[in-house]
Design a protein around this motif. Structure first.
Motif: not given
Length: 359
Positions: A107-120, A123-128, A176-184
């Protein structure tokens, strides 16, 4: 074998549990497409595989764990195979690429990757909140801020730039912010990335693992604190964390403390926080996004997520009658723990895993 391999990289606190739960439950309907999600038994995700990339104690398991995934993916004829682990955020992307080439060569030649990032700040308060959920002691927003500052935990730009440098256009980063996600919605966004479909019918609703309110955190600390004195005593070492997770979920589902404020930072801490992360927010916007959403989110946090200092004293949120009931519950837990800590830990872990399977 699967026609295309998708790696979902997390991050933590960006809806990974919801995505993984729907994938494992096959709680979706696709038009003319199929997905293979190779999990077994109690596993919700592939964190045990991802850990072999950064935990020295399990480096020797890398070939076995990724090789097992390769074997399963090669035996499926699905359109998409998905490997999902939020703990990939701790891995070096170069190590993952090398691992794919070495142990997943089909599968090495046919890979896609996705990550989501949450505003700083979010993310901090959710981690707390999560730190409290898992039974952390003596943690305050200030203490967590100082820890994250020392470890560069929320310095996103260097880490995500490295993923892009290693994987190029195969790597996608979503905000990872509602207004920036597909169909929120993160589920719709994820399936749109995988299949290209504008809308996916979700047939199973996962437990969304919400952040605790400040009164709920105070209550959880109150219930668990009596176990602190025995925390280092051999077979009681893990009991606190197991019970804390179970109690947190029961507190949420019972709606106790939902009328208390959400967790915020003090205005003094927020000022330090914004100063610490404004450079990283700018770098993220320049590298990955248009319209400066990371910078705007950080600046908006000064009004949306800052407030006067919050108390973590349970007495400040509940009545005397409620406190007596809570004290009784705490005493029962301690009595059971003292009677047979090993059995109590085993039962608590089994219950937690069963609750996870129900997500």
């Amino acid at each position: 074998m699967v026609k295309q391999l998708i790696f979902h990289l997390g991050d933590t606190k960006t809806g990974s549990t919801s995505i993984q739960s729907v994938l494992r439950a096959k709680g979706y309907e696709l038009a003319g497409k199929t997905i293979f999600y190779p999990t077994t038994g109690k596993n919700l995700n592939h964190n045990t595989a991802s850990q072999t990339l950064y935990k020295e104690a399990v480096f020797d398991q890398r070939a076995n764990r990724f090789g097992a995934l390769e074997q399963k993916l090669s035996q499926s004829d699905a359109d998409y195979g998905i490997v999902s682990a939020e703990f990939f955020q701790y891995a070096d992307p170069a190590d993952l690429k090398k691992t794919i080439e070495q142990f997943m060569p089909n599968h090495a030649g046919n890979v896609r990757l996705i990550a989501y990032v949450r505003p700083h700040a979010e993310k901090f308060l959710s981690s707390f909140s999560t730190q409290m959920r898992v039974g952390a002691r003596q943690t305050t927003p200030l203490a967590l801020f100082e820890k994250y500052t020392e470890l560069d935990t929320l310095d996103y730009a260097p880490r995500f730039k490295k993923w892009r440098d290693v994987f190029g256009d195969a790597f996608t980063l979503r905000l990872f912010s509602r207004e920036h996600l597909h169909r929120q919605d993160v589920l719709q966004d994820f399936f749109q990335f995988v299949t290209g479909a504008d809308k996916t019918k979700i047939t199973w609703t996962p437990y969304n693992n919400p952040s605790l309110k400040v009164g709920q955190i105070a209550l959880l600390r109150y219930l668990i604190e009596p176990l602190a004195g025995t925390e280092k005593q051999g077979n009681k070492r893990h009991l606190r964390g197991e019970l804390s997770r179970i109690l947190a979920r029961n507190i949420e589902e019972s709606k106790v403390g939902t009328d208390t404020p959400r967790v915020t930072m003090s205005r003094k801490l927020m000022a330090r926080f914004v100063k610490r992360y404004e450079t990283d927010a700018i770098a993220m916007d320049e590298a990955f996004f248009t319209g400066n959403p990371m910078t705007k989110a950080l600046q908006n946090a000064k009004t949306k997520l800052a407030a006067p200092p919050q108390s973590l004293r349970v007495e400040d949120y509940f009545s005397e009658a409620e406190l007596r009931s809570f004290a009784l519950m705490s005493n029962v837990l301690c009595t059971m723990a003292d009677a047979d800590p090993a059995k109590m830990t085993s039962l608590a872990r089994a219950l937690r895993l069963e609750l996870n399977r129900q997500k």
